[in-house]
Design a protein around this motif. Structure first.
Motif, PDB file in Angstrom:
ATOM      1  N   UNK A   1      -1.728  17.328 -15.078  1.00 23.23           N
ATOM      2  CA  UNK A   1      -0.791  16.873 -16.092  1.00 23.23           C
ATOM      3  C   UNK A   1       0.493  16.341 -15.455  1.00 23.23           C
ATOM      4  N   UNK A   2       0.959  17.004 -14.401  1.00 28.98           N
ATOM      5  CA  UNK A   2       2.161  16.531 -13.706  1.00 28.98           C
ATOM      6  C   UNK A   2       1.934  15.143 -13.125  1.00 28.98           C
ATOM      7  N   UNK A   3       0.776  14.944 -12.496  1.00 30.19           N
ATOM      8  CA  UNK A   3       0.469  13.635 -11.908  1.00 30.19           C
ATOM      9  C   UNK A   3       0.274  12.580 -12.987  1.00 30.19           C
ATOM     10  N   UNK A   4      -0.374  12.963 -14.063  1.00 31.68           N
ATOM     11  CA  UNK A   4      -0.625  12.013 -15.156  1.00 31.68           C
ATOM     12  C   UNK A   4       0.684  11.506 -15.744  1.00 31.68           C
TER      13      UNK A   4
ATOM     14  N   UNK B   1       0.851  -1.191   0.000  1.00 32.76           N
ATOM     15  CA  UNK B   1       0.000   0.000   0.000  1.00 32.76           C
ATOM     16  C   UNK B   1       0.879   1.230   0.000  1.00 32.76           C
ATOM     17  N   UNK B   2       0.543   2.178  -0.847  1.00 33.50           N
ATOM     18  CA  UNK B   2       1.333   3.400  -0.979  1.00 33.50           C
ATOM     19  C   UNK B   2       0.432   4.581  -0.660  1.00 33.50           C
ATOM     20  N   UNK B   3       0.832   5.411   0.308  1.00 35.32           N
ATOM     21  CA  UNK B   3       0.043   6.587   0.634  1.00 35.32           C
ATOM     22  C   UNK B   3       0.755   7.823   0.109  1.00 35.32           C
ATOM     23  N   UNK B   4      -0.051   8.797  -0.246  1.00 35.05           N
ATOM     24  CA  UNK B   4       0.464  10.059  -0.781  1.00 35.05           C
ATOM     25  C   UNK B   4      -0.023  11.175   0.144  1.00 35.05           C
ATOM     26  N   UNK B   5       0.802  11.594   1.090  1.00 29.17           N
ATOM     27  CA  UNK B   5       0.378  12.677   1.989  1.00 29.17           C
ATOM     28  C   UNK B   5       0.431  14.032   1.273  1.00 29.17           C
ATOM     29  N   UNK B   6      -0.287  14.987   1.817  1.00 25.35           N
ATOM     30  CA  UNK B   6      -0.242  16.348   1.277  1.00 25.35           C
ATOM     31  C   UNK B   6       1.173  16.886   1.460  1.00 25.35           C
ATOM     32  N   UNK B   7       1.826  17.307   0.375  1.00 24.11           N
ATOM     33  CA  UNK B   7       3.224  17.755   0.483  1.00 24.11           C
ATOM     34  C   UNK B   7       3.332  19.131   1.151  1.00 24.11           C
ATOM     35  N   UNK B   8       4.261  19.217   2.079  1.00 24.84           N
ATOM     36  CA  UNK B   8       4.447  20.483   2.801  1.00 24.84           C
ATOM     37  C   UNK B   8       5.331  21.446   2.034  1.00 24.84           C
ATOM     38  N   UNK B   9       6.275  20.922   1.252  1.00 31.52           N
ATOM     39  CA  UNK B   9       7.223  21.767   0.514  1.00 31.52           C
ATOM     40  C   UNK B   9       6.930  21.643  -0.977  1.00 31.52           C
TER      41      UNK B   9
ATOM     42  N   UNK C   1      -1.943  21.887  -2.904  1.00 30.51           N
ATOM     43  CA  UNK C   1      -1.104  20.761  -2.504  1.00 30.51           C
ATOM     44  C   UNK C   1      -1.942  19.515  -2.256  1.00 30.51           C
ATOM     45  N   UNK C   2      -3.110  19.696  -1.629  1.00 27.26           N
ATOM     46  CA  UNK C   2      -4.016  18.567  -1.421  1.00 27.26           C
ATOM     47  C   UNK C   2      -4.512  18.011  -2.760  1.00 27.26           C
ATOM     48  N   UNK C   3      -4.764  18.897  -3.704  1.00 27.75           N
ATOM     49  CA  UNK C   3      -5.169  18.451  -5.040  1.00 27.75           C
ATOM     50  C   UNK C   3      -4.061  17.640  -5.698  1.00 27.75           C
ATOM     51  N   UNK C   4      -2.807  18.075  -5.551  1.00 29.01           N
ATOM     52  CA  UNK C   4      -1.675  17.328  -6.125  1.00 29.01           C
ATOM     53  C   UNK C   4      -1.606  15.916  -5.535  1.00 29.01           C
ATOM     54  N   UNK C   5      -1.805  15.808  -4.235  1.00 26.20           N
ATOM     55  CA  UNK C   5      -1.784  14.485  -3.602  1.00 26.20           C
ATOM     56  C   UNK C   5      -2.899  13.602  -4.151  1.00 26.20           C
ATOM     57  N   UNK C   6      -4.094  14.160  -4.289  1.00 27.75           N
ATOM     58  CA  UNK C   6      -5.221  13.371  -4.806  1.00 27.75           C
ATOM     59  C   UNK C   6      -4.993  12.954  -6.251  1.00 27.75           C
ATOM     60  N   UNK C   7      -4.504  13.888  -7.054  1.00 28.05           N
ATOM     61  CA  UNK C   7      -4.266  13.584  -8.472  1.00 28.05           C
ATOM     62  C   UNK C   7      -3.180  12.517  -8.623  1.00 28.05           C
ATOM     63  N   UNK C   8      -2.151  12.592  -7.786  1.00 34.34           N
ATOM     64  CA  UNK C   8      -1.077  11.620  -7.873  1.00 34.34           C
ATOM     65  C   UNK C   8      -1.563  10.242  -7.440  1.00 34.34           C
ATOM     66  N   UNK C   9      -2.354  10.182  -6.387  1.00 32.25           N
ATOM     67  CA  UNK C   9      -2.902   8.897  -5.952  1.00 32.25           C
ATOM     68  C   UNK C   9      -3.776   8.294  -7.054  1.00 32.25           C
ATOM     69  N   UNK C  10      -4.596   9.111  -7.686  1.00 29.82           N
ATOM     70  CA  UNK C  10      -5.455   8.617  -8.767  1.00 29.82           C
ATOM     71  C   UNK C  10      -4.624   8.100  -9.938  1.00 29.82           C
ATOM     72  N   UNK C  11      -3.535   8.807 -10.253  1.00 35.33           N
ATOM     73  CA  UNK C  11      -2.670   8.373 -11.342  1.00 35.33           C
ATOM     74  C   UNK C  11      -2.015   7.029 -11.030  1.00 35.33           C
ATOM     75  N   UNK C  12      -1.640   6.825  -9.775  1.00 32.59           N
ATOM     76  CA  UNK C  12      -1.040   5.551  -9.362  1.00 32.59           C
ATOM     77  C   UNK C  12      -2.065   4.420  -9.403  1.00 32.59           C
ATOM     78  N   UNK C  13      -3.291   4.721  -8.987  1.00 33.66           N
ATOM     79  CA  UNK C  13      -4.347   3.696  -9.058  1.00 33.66           C
ATOM     80  C   UNK C  13      -4.551   3.240 -10.493  1.00 33.66           C
ATOM     81  N   UNK C  14      -4.438   4.163 -11.429  1.00 31.75           N
ATOM     82  CA  UNK C  14      -4.544   3.795 -12.849  1.00 31.75           C
ATOM     83  C   UNK C  14      -3.441   2.814 -13.257  1.00 31.75           C
ATOM     84  N   UNK C  15      -2.342   2.803 -12.520  1.00 34.80           N
ATOM     85  CA  UNK C  15      -1.236   1.880 -12.782  1.00 34.80           C
ATOM     86  C   UNK C  15      -1.334   0.623 -11.910  1.00 34.80           C
ATOM     87  N   UNK C  16      -2.505   0.399 -11.313  1.00 34.15           N
ATOM     88  CA  UNK C  16      -2.802  -0.746 -10.447  1.00 34.15           C
ATOM     89  C   UNK C  16      -2.008  -0.728  -9.148  1.00 34.15           C
ATOM     90  N   UNK C  17      -1.521   0.428  -8.740  1.00 34.27           N
ATOM     91  CA  UNK C  17      -0.890   0.566  -7.430  1.00 34.27           C
ATOM     92  C   UNK C  17      -1.971   0.984  -6.430  1.00 34.27           C
TER      93      UNK C  17
END
Length: 313
Positions: A140-143, A46-54, A62-78
């Protein structure tokens, strides 16, 4: 489809969730690499993506970036989730830095013990769009980075397997065969005997006990009424499902061989059909084990590793 042999039992080799259909001149003949390929179901931790502080972003962006990145990883079956880590979680730690008029995202995979195992820089993003929290720029960055982060995680796992003398990179898989059920005629016995003969090789061996096995294989055969057929020949639909179950009880994959046959044509002896079907299925089960275990994956390249990459997390 056209059937040219008396058995009239061509096979389609499927691996969930992929599907394909080929017309073949021999029953259970090799359908080729494309139809034989299997869904990769290697289970990463299991991989978690916390909201990045920096992140050079507002808290909301920043919260949107975390959500978008998690969604992109789920698309890769992670199995990724945008949340704060809990004990036992692997973490995708994200930061960003300014380089001229662009922002460079940075990604690092951190083990549950806090050791960084790999890192990567993302593609530059215009600083104006990034600092404004532009949703499209963040998306786009997360994708773009989702597949690369998933590949990095796979490489880390492969390196861990390579260092583990008990992993399937270093020893044959132990497989318990639980037999065949539901086949008409002598199919249960004939298919089972043929599979036991065909399956073992240098990377996979059969063991007599389920408790000692890495995987358990069972074949389920289903026969149902099929289309009416032509020239007075009624049909049946027959489907062989070779379930491959991991030691933890989860299904690693299933090789499926379905087709329509002349009704009752296999009610007695399966003959050579059993041997050819089992040989084809044996290759499919081996591939399922390879995909699920990750034993064919390549360790993370040196330029993606960090100093602690050789230590287990």
């Amino acid at each position: 489809m056209k059937f040219r042999h008396a058995a009239r039992f061509a096979a389609v080799f499927l691996a969930l969730p992929l599907a394909g259909c080929l017309s073949m001149p021999h029953p259970f003949s090799d359908p080729g690499n494309t139809a034989r390929s299997l869904a990769q179901r290697t289970p990463p931790p299991r991989l978690v993506v916390p909201v990045p502080a920096e992140s050079l972003l507002s808290n909301q962006a920043a919260a949107l970036w975390a959500r978008e990145m998690a969604a992109s990883l789920v698309e890769q079956t992670v199995p990724a989730m945008a949340q704060e880590p809990k004990p036992g979680d692997w973490v995708l730690r994200m930061t960003a830095s300014l380089a001229g008029d662009h922002v460079i995202p940075h990604y690092a995979i951190v083990t549950p013990s806090g050791a960084e195992r790999g890192h990567e820089d993302g593609a530059p993003t215009p600083a104006a769009a990034w600092s404004a929290g532009d949703p499209q720029a963040i998306h786009q960055a997360a994708l773009m980075e989702g597949p690369r982060a998933a590949a990095m995680l796979t490489g880390i796992q492969a390196a861990m397997m390579q260092a583990d003398p008990n992993s399937l990179m270093r020893r044959p898989a132990r497989v318990y065969f639980d037999g065949v059920t539901g086949a008409p005629g002598d199919g249960d016995k004939a298919l089972a005997q043929a599979f036991v003969t065909s399956f073992p090789d240098a990377r996979d061996k059969l063991v007599p006990s389920r408790k000692d096995a890495d995987y358990t294989v069972h074949c389920e055969v289903n026969v149902t009424p099929g289309p009416a057929g032509t020239s007075g020949h009624p049909q049946e639909h027959i489907e062989l499902i070779w379930h491959t179950i991991a030691a933890d009880g989860s299904e690693a994959g299933a090789a499926i061989q379905p087709h329509d046959i002349d009704a009752h044509s296999l009610d007695k002896s399966w003959g050579d059909v059993a041997a050819i079907a089992a040989e084809e299925a044996a290759g499919g089960v081996r591939q399922i084990i390879s995909n699920y275990s990750g034993r064919n994956h390549k360790p993370l390249p040196d330029d993606k590793k960090v100093a602690s990459a050789g230590k287990a997390g």
